[in-house]
Design a protein around this motif. Structure first.
Motif, PDB file in Angstrom:
ATOM      1  N   VAL A 292      49.216  46.756  41.772  1.00  0.00           N
ATOM      2  CA  VAL A 292      48.451  46.885  42.626  1.00  0.00           C
ATOM      3  C   VAL A 292      47.082  46.665  42.138  1.00  0.00           C
ATOM      4  N   ARG A 293      46.392  46.104  42.944  1.00  0.00           N
ATOM      5  CA  ARG A 293      44.986  45.991  42.694  1.00  0.00           C
ATOM      6  C   ARG A 293      43.874  45.511  43.893  1.00  0.00           C
ATOM      7  N   ALA A 294      42.874  45.479  43.581  1.00  0.00           N
ATOM      8  CA  ALA A 294      41.723  45.404  44.870  1.00  0.00           C
ATOM      9  C   ALA A 294      41.449  44.011  44.867  1.00  0.00           C
ATOM     10  N   TYR A 295      41.140  42.801  45.579  1.00  0.00           N
ATOM     11  CA  TYR A 295      40.922  41.333  45.000  1.00  0.00           C
ATOM     12  C   TYR A 295      40.273  41.123  46.192  1.00  0.00           C
ATOM     13  N   THR A 296      38.979  39.921  45.980  1.00  0.00           N
ATOM     14  CA  THR A 296      38.696  39.428  48.122  1.00  0.00           C
ATOM     15  C   THR A 296      39.009  37.990  47.274  1.00  0.00           C
ATOM     16  N   ILE A 297      38.745  37.445  48.663  1.00  0.00           N
ATOM     17  CA  ILE A 297      39.722  36.045  49.112  1.00  0.00           C
ATOM     18  C   ILE A 297      38.053  35.633  48.546  1.00  0.00           C
TER      19      ILE A 297
ATOM     20  N   ILE B 149      41.173  33.252  44.309  1.00  0.00           N
ATOM     21  CA  ILE B 149      41.176  34.262  44.077  1.00  0.00           C
ATOM     22  C   ILE B 149      40.208  34.009  43.185  1.00  0.00           C
ATOM     23  N   ASP B 150      39.504  34.568  42.165  1.00  0.00           N
ATOM     24  CA  ASP B 150      38.834  34.868  40.994  1.00  0.00           C
ATOM     25  C   ASP B 150      38.863  36.268  40.228  1.00  0.00           C
ATOM     26  N   PHE B 151      39.768  35.800  39.379  1.00  0.00           N
ATOM     27  CA  PHE B 151      39.729  37.263  38.332  1.00  0.00           C
ATOM     28  C   PHE B 151      39.097  37.457  37.523  1.00  0.00           C
ATOM     29  N   LEU B 152      38.398  38.270  37.565  1.00  0.00           N
ATOM     30  CA  LEU B 152      37.146  38.551  36.229  1.00  0.00           C
ATOM     31  C   LEU B 152      37.928  38.415  34.991  1.00  0.00           C
ATOM     32  N   GLN B 153      37.875  38.154  33.405  1.00  0.00           N
ATOM     33  CA  GLN B 153      38.768  38.324  32.901  1.00  0.00           C
ATOM     34  C   GLN B 153      37.611  39.774  32.200  1.00  0.00           C
ATOM     35  N   HIS B 154      37.866  40.504  31.784  1.00  0.00           N
ATOM     36  CA  HIS B 154      37.184  41.487  31.042  1.00  0.00           C
ATOM     37  C   HIS B 154      37.766  42.708  29.938  1.00  0.00           C
ATOM     38  N   PRO B 155      37.721  41.587  29.109  1.00  0.00           N
ATOM     39  CA  PRO B 155      38.751  42.550  28.059  1.00  0.00           C
ATOM     40  C   PRO B 155      38.413  44.032  27.373  1.00  0.00           C
TER      41      PRO B 155
ATOM     42  N   PRO C 255      45.357  45.010  33.345  1.00  0.00           N
ATOM     43  CA  PRO C 255      47.102  44.244  34.007  1.00  0.00           C
ATOM     44  C   PRO C 255      46.399  43.268  35.118  1.00  0.00           C
ATOM     45  N   GLY C 256      45.567  43.598  36.216  1.00  0.00           N
ATOM     46  CA  GLY C 256      45.376  42.418  36.885  1.00  0.00           C
ATOM     47  C   GLY C 256      44.795  41.760  36.533  1.00  0.00           C
ATOM     48  N   ALA C 257      43.381  41.623  35.314  1.00  0.00           N
ATOM     49  CA  ALA C 257      43.040  40.740  34.618  1.00  0.00           C
ATOM     50  C   ALA C 257      44.200  39.456  34.261  1.00  0.00           C
TER      51      ALA C 257
ATOM     52  N   TRP D 299      34.938  48.550  40.839  1.00  0.00           N
ATOM     53  CA  TRP D 299      35.440  49.562  39.341  1.00  0.00           C
ATOM     54  C   TRP D 299      35.122  50.475  38.868  1.00  0.00           C
ATOM     55  N   THR D 300      35.693  51.304  37.714  1.00  0.00           N
ATOM     56  CA  THR D 300      35.027  52.292  36.952  1.00  0.00           C
ATOM     57  C   THR D 300      35.063  52.878  35.369  1.00  0.00           C
ATOM     58  N   ARG D 301      33.901  52.953  35.075  1.00  0.00           N
ATOM     59  CA  ARG D 301      33.832  52.812  33.525  1.00  0.00           C
ATOM     60  C   ARG D 301      34.695  54.256  33.421  1.00  0.00           C
TER      61      ARG D 301
ATOM     62  N   GLY E 189      40.363  55.059  35.506  1.00  0.00           N
ATOM     63  CA  GLY E 189      39.935  55.003  36.836  1.00  0.00           C
ATOM     64  C   GLY E 189      39.898  53.469  37.459  1.00  0.00           C
ATOM     65  N   SER E 190      41.227  53.136  38.039  1.00  0.00           N
ATOM     66  CA  SER E 190      41.305  51.310  38.417  1.00  0.00           C
ATOM     67  C   SER E 190      40.863  52.295  39.789  1.00  0.00           C
ATOM     68  N   THR E 191      41.012  50.489  40.269  1.00  0.00           N
ATOM     69  CA  THR E 191      40.666  51.430  42.170  1.00  0.00           C
ATOM     70  C   THR E 191      41.797  51.587  42.559  1.00  0.00           C
TER      71      THR E 191
HETATM   72  C1  FAD Z   1      37.719  45.449  47.519  1.00  0.00           C
HETATM   73  C2  FAD Z   1      37.187  44.859  46.389  1.00  0.00           C
HETATM   74  C3  FAD Z   1      37.596  43.824  46.222  1.00  0.00           C
HETATM   75  C4  FAD Z   1      37.176  43.137  44.438  1.00  0.00           C
HETATM   76  N1  FAD Z   1      36.978  41.801  43.776  1.00  0.00           N
HETATM   77  C5  FAD Z   1      37.776  41.496  43.047  1.00  0.00           C
HETATM   78  C6  FAD Z   1      37.686  39.772  42.975  1.00  0.00           C
HETATM   79  O1  FAD Z   1      37.324  39.236  43.258  1.00  0.00           O
HETATM   80  N2  FAD Z   1      37.324  39.573  41.381  1.00  0.00           N
HETATM   81  C7  FAD Z   1      37.507  40.717  40.533  1.00  0.00           C
HETATM   82  O2  FAD Z   1      37.421  40.562  39.106  1.00  0.00           O
HETATM   83  N3  FAD Z   1      37.127  42.219  40.467  1.00  0.00           N
HETATM   84  C8  FAD Z   1      37.791  42.595  41.662  1.00  0.00           C
HETATM   85  N4  FAD Z   1      37.611  43.724  42.141  1.00  0.00           N
HETATM   86  C9  FAD Z   1      37.692  44.838  41.315  1.00  0.00           C
HETATM   87  C10 FAD Z   1      38.957  44.685  40.891  1.00  0.00           C
HETATM   88  O3  FAD Z   1      39.938  45.804  41.122  1.00  0.00           O
HETATM   89  C11 FAD Z   1      38.315  45.434  39.647  1.00  0.00           C
HETATM   90  O4  FAD Z   1      37.903  45.021  38.026  1.00  0.00           O
HETATM   91  C12 FAD Z   1      39.974  46.240  38.756  1.00  0.00           C
HETATM   92  O5  FAD Z   1      39.661  47.303  37.781  1.00  0.00           O
HETATM   93  C13 FAD Z   1      40.658  44.935  37.580  1.00  0.00           C
HETATM   94  O6  FAD Z   1      42.345  45.619  36.920  1.00  0.00           O
HETATM   95  P1  FAD Z   1      42.513  45.312  36.029  1.00  0.00           P
HETATM   96  O7  FAD Z   1      43.735  46.038  35.985  1.00  0.00           O
HETATM   97  O8  FAD Z   1      42.126  44.472  34.895  1.00  0.00           O
HETATM   98  O9  FAD Z   1      41.688  46.868  34.860  1.00  0.00           O
HETATM   99  P2  FAD Z   1      41.632  48.640  34.754  1.00  0.00           P
HETATM  100  O10 FAD Z   1      43.224  48.386  34.717  1.00  0.00           O
HETATM  101  O11 FAD Z   1      41.655  48.392  36.447  1.00  0.00           O
HETATM  102  O12 FAD Z   1      41.229  48.627  34.446  1.00  0.00           O
HETATM  103  C14 FAD Z   1      41.446  48.303  32.421  1.00  0.00           C
HETATM  104  C15 FAD Z   1      39.997  49.114  31.616  1.00  0.00           C
HETATM  105  O13 FAD Z   1      39.125  47.495  32.468  1.00  0.00           O
HETATM  106  C16 FAD Z   1      37.920  48.232  32.782  1.00  0.00           C
HETATM  107  N5  FAD Z   1      37.373  47.263  33.540  1.00  0.00           N
HETATM  108  C17 FAD Z   1      37.825  46.888  35.066  1.00  0.00           C
HETATM  109  N6  FAD Z   1      37.632  46.726  35.798  1.00  0.00           N
HETATM  110  C18 FAD Z   1      36.040  46.008  34.829  1.00  0.00           C
HETATM  111  C19 FAD Z   1      35.368  45.333  35.135  1.00  0.00           C
HETATM  112  N7  FAD Z   1      34.693  44.156  35.888  1.00  0.00           N
HETATM  113  N8  FAD Z   1      34.359  44.670  34.711  1.00  0.00           N
HETATM  114  C20 FAD Z   1      33.842  45.457  33.235  1.00  0.00           C
HETATM  115  N9  FAD Z   1      35.104  46.249  33.012  1.00  0.00           N
HETATM  116  C21 FAD Z   1      36.191  46.607  34.359  1.00  0.00           C
HETATM  117  C22 FAD Z   1      37.955  49.384  32.914  1.00  0.00           C
HETATM  118  O14 FAD Z   1      36.698  50.764  33.549  1.00  0.00           O
HETATM  119  C23 FAD Z   1      39.347  50.292  32.195  1.00  0.00           C
HETATM  120  O15 FAD Z   1      37.990  50.263  31.458  1.00  0.00           O
HETATM  121  C24 FAD Z   1      37.218  44.204  43.113  1.00  0.00           C
HETATM  122  C25 FAD Z   1      37.681  46.019  43.705  1.00  0.00           C
HETATM  123  C26 FAD Z   1      37.839  45.957  45.100  1.00  0.00           C
HETATM  124  C27 FAD Z   1      37.556  48.038  45.225  1.00  0.00           C
END
Ligand code: FAD
Length: 359
Positions: free
Chosen positions: A176-181, A193-199, A206-208, A349-351, A355-357
């Motif tokens: 489960v992860r939050a994203y924007t349409i 949906i645009d997903f940031l690739q944030h290694p 998992p979301g990326a 997101w949180t550093r 701490g995923s959302t």
């Molecule tokens: C309302 C809402 C809308 C959102 N819309 C979008 C969207 O449209 N596109 C999008 O890409 N994201 C969006 N996000 C952010 C996204 O939900 C988080 O980045 C999420 O943590 C990604 O999950 P993950 O499984 O990739 O990484 P996680 O399992 O959550 O985190 C893994 C690691 O990656 C780091 N990390 C997580 N996100 C980022 C980041 N953005 N930059 C750098 N490091 C990060 C964390 O600190 C952690 O160490 C949105 C969040 C919210 C609350």
């Protein structure tokens, strides 16, 4: 609302301190609803309907009134989730006049991956076919992406007796992860949906990774939309990093002509900038993280503070980025006593490790 169209539900919440919880409810929901507070009562009104919450015998007596059964269920779930969140680890009980448990939440949309492409080196766009894109047009922008475990038939979430979401557990646990349409293509029946690739070295993302690996034909679900409508105001100040760029791009694309927008967007480098077509008058400051001298630069916050200090007071401030940056930017809005109805400030997101959302 006509009484004959009204759907009603009452509940009783038993927190440790009813007055404190009523305060927290008002403080939180003022960004999402019209909130009217007297000493012992609060009324919250939004497009879902109204919630009247009274302090009675150290409890909170809740009365929900909505124009449809679905709106009633959404209001109940949203309030229940928030009340348990506000209660934290303290003992808390919530009971409702009707306890119909739903096997499946009504705002779950099953979608199928249609295509994937890189918009920039670190932004991957996934397009989903959706049977009914209507609920995604023009209103709330956010969803929760629900990805079932590989090789298993999905079990989607339902509703618990206390109103909260009943998430599938064990082998059926969803990602489960939050994203924007980012955009709705009504003609094709598609949602983007645009997903940031944030290694993040040594940490799973998992979301990326879903966006990196998914293939046309994959089936997932979107829960929503909710939590963040398009801000409508003559003056907009938009602040965010890459995680907020999809939302910023959509706002900029959909606001009417005549809107004045100042945007401050932090990305890794020039290659991560995106064109932002708009009918509004738009002034964008792109910040490039790669040019900073330290990994922990506070450049986004500093630019945000300066822009907030200089903006006209009727400006709607929309800001989304990392948790600590949001705290700092919110503090400067508070110092200025900026009207809470004219702001959206959310951490995406949180550093902090783990701490995923939606974790
Ligand atoms: C309302 C809402 C809308 C959102 N819309 C979008 C969207 O449209 N596109 C999008 O890409 N994201 C969006 N996000 C952010 C996204 O939900 C988080 O980045 C999420 O943590 C990604 O999950 P993950 O499984 O990739 O990484 P996680 O399992 O959550 O985190 C893994 C690691 O990656 C780091 N990390 C997580 N996100 C980022 C980041 N953005 N930059 C750098 N490091 C990060 C964390 O600190 C952690 O160490 C949105 C969040 C919210 C609350």
């Amino acid at each position: 609302m006509n009484a004959s169209q009204e759907f009603r539900l009452s509940g009783i919440a038993t927190p440790k301190d009813a007055s404190e919880m009523l305060g927290e409810i008002c403080e939180h929901f003022v960004e999402h609803a019209d909130v009217h507070r007297t000493e012992n009562k609060a009324t919250l009104t939004s497009k879902l309907g109204s919630a009247e919450i009274r302090i009675e015998d150290r409890q909170l007596s809740i009365e929900l009134r909505c124009p449809s059964q679905q709106a009633l269920q959404l209001s109940q779930t949203s309030l229940a989730e928030h009340l348990f969140y506000f209660a934290g680890d303290e003992p808390f009980e919530l009971t409702w006049s009707q306890t119909a448990r739903l096997a499946r939440l009504p705002n779950i949309h099953e979608v199928t991956v249609v295509s994937c492409e890189d918009v920039t080196p670190h932004m991957r766009r996934v397009k989903f076919a959706c049977a009914d894109v209507g609920p995604f047009i023009g209103g709330e922008m956010h969803v929760r992406l629900l990805v079932p475990p590989k090789g298993r038939l999905p079990i989607w979430p339902g509703q618990r007796e206390d109103g909260r979401v009943a998430w599938p557990e064990g082998d059926d646990t969803l990602l489960v992860r939050a994203y924007t349409i980012r955009a709705v293509d009504a003609e094709r029946g598609e949602l983007w949906i645009d997903f940031l690739q944030h290694p993040s070295p040594g940490v799973a993302t998992p979301g990326a990774d879903f966006a990196r690996d998914t293939q046309p034909g994959d089936k997932v679900a979107l829960l929503g939309p909710g939590g963040g409508a398009l801000p409508l105001a003559t003056n907009l100040l938009l602040i965010g990093d890459e995680s907020a760029l999809p939302a910023i791009a959509r706002i900029v694309a959909e606001v009417p002509e005549g809107t004045q927008i100042q945007a401050i967007i932090e990305v890794e480098n020039q290659e991560e900038e995106q064109p932002l077509p708009s009918r509004a008058s738009l002034d964008v400051l792109w910040l490039h993280r790669q040019t900073y001298f330290s990994d922990h630069s506070k450049r986004l916050r500093d630019e945000a503070h300066a822009a907030i200090a200089a903006m006209p007071s009727n400006t709607f401030v929309w800001v989304a980025c990392e948790k600590e940056d949001i705290r700092s930017i919110k503090a400067s809005l508070k110092t200025l006593q900026h009207d809470k109805k004219k702001m959206y400030a959310a951490w995406y997101w949180t550093r902090k490790p783990g701490g995923s959302t939606d974790g």
